[in-house]
Write a protein that holds these residues in place. Structure first.
Motif, mmCIF file in Angstrom:
data_model
loop_
_atom_site.group_PDB
_atom_site.id
_atom_site.type_symbol
_atom_site.label_atom_id
_atom_site.label_comp_id
_atom_site.label_asym_id
_atom_site.label_seq_id
_atom_site.Cartn_x
_atom_site.Cartn_y
_atom_site.Cartn_z
ATOM 1 N N GLN A 7 19.445 -33.656 2.156
ATOM 2 C CA GLN A 7 19.404 -32.348 1.502
ATOM 3 C C GLN A 7 18.269 -32.328 0.489
ATOM 4 O O GLN A 7 18.053 -33.289 -0.248
ATOM 5 C CB GLN A 7 20.727 -32.054 0.807
ATOM 6 C CG GLN A 7 20.837 -30.620 0.293
ATOM 7 C CD GLN A 7 22.240 -30.286 -0.181
ATOM 8 O OE1 GLN A 7 22.639 -30.622 -1.287
ATOM 9 N NE2 GLN A 7 23.006 -29.628 0.685
ATOM 10 N N ALA A 8 17.533 -31.227 0.475
ATOM 11 C CA ALA A 8 16.385 -31.085 -0.414
ATOM 12 C C ALA A 8 16.429 -29.720 -1.084
ATOM 13 O O ALA A 8 16.814 -28.717 -0.474
ATOM 14 C CB ALA A 8 15.081 -31.235 0.369
ATOM 15 N N ASP A 9 16.031 -29.681 -2.344
ATOM 16 C CA ASP A 9 16.011 -28.424 -3.083
ATOM 17 C C ASP A 9 15.047 -27.434 -2.454
ATOM 18 O O ASP A 9 14.093 -27.809 -1.751
ATOM 19 C CB ASP A 9 15.589 -28.666 -4.538
ATOM 20 C CG ASP A 9 16.636 -29.433 -5.324
ATOM 21 O OD1 ASP A 9 17.816 -29.409 -4.924
ATOM 22 O OD2 ASP A 9 16.274 -30.053 -6.341
ATOM 23 N N ALA A 10 15.280 -26.152 -2.728
ATOM 24 C CA ALA A 10 14.367 -25.109 -2.274
ATOM 25 C C ALA A 10 13.014 -25.280 -2.949
ATOM 26 O O ALA A 10 12.910 -25.892 -4.027
ATOM 27 C CB ALA A 10 14.955 -23.736 -2.594
ATOM 28 N N PRO A 11 11.950 -24.767 -2.354
ATOM 29 C CA PRO A 11 10.624 -24.893 -2.961
ATOM 30 C C PRO A 11 10.552 -24.189 -4.320
ATOM 31 O O PRO A 11 11.283 -23.230 -4.584
ATOM 32 C CB PRO A 11 9.701 -24.211 -1.951
ATOM 33 C CG PRO A 11 10.472 -24.173 -0.677
ATOM 34 C CD PRO A 11 11.905 -24.072 -1.056
ATOM 35 N N ASP B 2 13.890 -50.875 3.418
ATOM 36 C CA ASP B 2 14.525 -49.569 3.575
ATOM 37 C C ASP B 2 13.611 -48.601 4.336
ATOM 38 O O ASP B 2 12.395 -48.801 4.448
ATOM 39 C CB ASP B 2 14.846 -48.965 2.198
ATOM 40 C CG ASP B 2 15.885 -49.769 1.443
ATOM 41 O OD1 ASP B 2 16.592 -50.572 2.076
ATOM 42 O OD2 ASP B 2 15.981 -49.592 0.208
ATOM 43 N N LEU B 3 14.223 -47.534 4.821
ATOM 44 C CA LEU B 3 13.481 -46.414 5.402
ATOM 45 C C LEU B 3 13.280 -45.354 4.326
ATOM 46 O O LEU B 3 14.188 -45.067 3.548
ATOM 47 C CB LEU B 3 14.229 -45.808 6.584
ATOM 48 C CG LEU B 3 14.466 -46.707 7.801
ATOM 49 C CD1 LEU B 3 15.302 -45.961 8.837
ATOM 50 C CD2 LEU B 3 13.145 -47.164 8.408
ATOM 51 N N GLU B 4 12.094 -44.766 4.288
ATOM 52 C CA GLU B 4 11.816 -43.690 3.337
ATOM 53 C C GLU B 4 11.756 -42.354 4.087
ATOM 54 O O GLU B 4 10.911 -42.161 4.965
ATOM 55 C CB GLU B 4 10.491 -43.916 2.606
ATOM 56 C CG GLU B 4 10.174 -42.808 1.601
ATOM 57 C CD GLU B 4 8.826 -42.970 0.932
ATOM 58 O OE1 GLU B 4 8.633 -42.401 -0.145
ATOM 59 O OE2 GLU B 4 7.963 -43.662 1.512
ATOM 60 N N TRP B 5 12.670 -41.454 3.728
ATOM 61 C CA TRP B 5 12.706 -40.120 4.328
ATOM 62 C C TRP B 5 12.155 -39.117 3.318
ATOM 63 O O TRP B 5 12.433 -39.204 2.127
ATOM 64 C CB TRP B 5 14.136 -39.740 4.710
ATOM 65 C CG TRP B 5 14.718 -40.594 5.791
ATOM 66 C CD1 TRP B 5 15.359 -41.792 5.642
ATOM 67 C CD2 TRP B 5 14.703 -40.333 7.201
ATOM 68 N NE1 TRP B 5 15.745 -42.281 6.861
ATOM 69 C CE2 TRP B 5 15.357 -41.412 7.831
ATOM 70 C CE3 TRP B 5 14.206 -39.287 7.980
ATOM 71 C CZ2 TRP B 5 15.533 -41.475 9.216
ATOM 72 C CZ3 TRP B 5 14.377 -39.347 9.350
ATOM 73 C CH2 TRP B 5 15.035 -40.421 9.957
ATOM 74 N N LYS B 6 11.391 -38.163 3.837
ATOM 75 C CA LYS B 6 10.740 -37.196 2.945
ATOM 76 C C LYS B 6 10.798 -35.797 3.566
ATOM 77 O O LYS B 6 10.674 -35.642 4.786
ATOM 78 C CB LYS B 6 9.284 -37.610 2.732
ATOM 79 C CG LYS B 6 8.495 -36.773 1.750
ATOM 80 C CD LYS B 6 7.042 -37.254 1.652
ATOM 81 C CE LYS B 6 6.966 -38.666 1.122
ATOM 82 N NZ LYS B 6 5.550 -39.111 0.938
ATOM 83 N N GLU C 208 12.494 -37.053 -1.553
ATOM 84 C CA GLU C 208 12.201 -38.296 -0.852
ATOM 85 C C GLU C 208 13.230 -39.334 -1.277
ATOM 86 O O GLU C 208 13.490 -39.508 -2.470
ATOM 87 C CB GLU C 208 10.772 -38.768 -1.109
ATOM 88 C CG GLU C 208 10.333 -38.812 -2.546
ATOM 89 C CD GLU C 208 8.853 -39.138 -2.666
ATOM 90 O OE1 GLU C 208 8.294 -39.761 -1.739
ATOM 91 O OE2 GLU C 208 8.238 -38.761 -3.683
ATOM 92 N N ILE C 209 13.818 -39.967 -0.280
ATOM 93 C CA ILE C 209 14.890 -40.929 -0.563
ATOM 94 C C ILE C 209 14.671 -42.195 0.244
ATOM 95 O O ILE C 209 14.028 -42.188 1.303
ATOM 96 C CB ILE C 209 16.283 -40.351 -0.232
ATOM 97 C CG1 ILE C 209 16.407 -40.055 1.272
ATOM 98 C CG2 ILE C 209 16.577 -39.104 -1.044
ATOM 99 C CD1 ILE C 209 17.826 -39.721 1.714
#
Length: 201
Positions: free
Chosen positions: A75-79, A37-41, A59-60
């Motif tokens: 999509q990633a949560d806000a800091p 798989d590819l890991e996106w962060k 990270e998915i």
């Protein structure tokens, strides 16, 4: 030769409230079948002075990857505001989107982000404390991402020779700011500051 090339990356819902999730529409091309798989962060730089404030927002793993053009929304949560120094909440920082294969990062896309308080305040006194984060607006400079590619070993041949390509023969941080160094990555790489779809065809 890279087996995966990012064709385009679009920042969705921009500008937005600081509390809103980050959304990136990513289009990439896969040239050959991949066995992993590819890991996106997504990484948010909380402070230019201290890397301990960097936050991995998401990270998915994406796979299996079909050969051809692929598109998805990351999509990633806000800091977490509690992890950012008070003096670094407002102003300019960086958000990074990276992709790795077999734990080896091969592409990094960095964007400058400007966080500003939407209500007027006395410049000499500064914004109210504590900040009302619902009044902080986040603007991503989506038109000018900085794209860095890293050569990696894609196959299982342990003797495969990897050539480290560095723009203008320069590697590491050099005279860069902390934000610029994070955009380019600690290991150097071939970097472009143009539109993603213009440089990653």
């Amino acid at each position: 030769m890279a087996l995966v090339n990012v064709v385009n990356m679009a920042v969705l819902d921009n500008p937005a409230s600081f509390l809103s999730p980050f959304s990136f529409e990513i289009t990439f091309e896969c040239l050959q079948p991949l066995s992993d798989d590819l890991e996106w962060k997504v990484l948010y730089v909380g402070s230019a002075e201290d890397t301990s404030h960097d936050q991995v927002l998401d990270e998915i793993l994406v796979g299996p990857i079909p050969v051809g053009i692929n598109k998805f929304v990351l999509q990633a949560d806000a800091p977490d505001i509690s992890q950012i120094p008070e003096g670094d909440v407002l102003g300019v920082t960086v958000v990074l989107v990276t992709c790795s294969y077999r734990e080896k990062e091969f592409v990094r896309v960095g964007y400058y982000v400007n966080n500003e308080y939407t209500e007027e305040y006395d410049e000499e006194v500064g914004p109210p404390k504590p900040l009302d984060m619902s009044k902080v607006r986040r603007s991503v400079l989506a038109e000018k991402p900085r794209v860095t590619r890293f050569p990696i070993q894609w196959g299982d041949n342990k003797d495969e020779e990897i050539e480290n390509v560095q723009q203008n023969g320069q590697g590491g941080m050099g005279g860069q700011s902390m934000e610029e160094a994070k955009m380019a990555g600690a290991n150097g790489g071939e970097t472009d500051s143009m539109m993603v779809d213009a440089v990653m065809e």
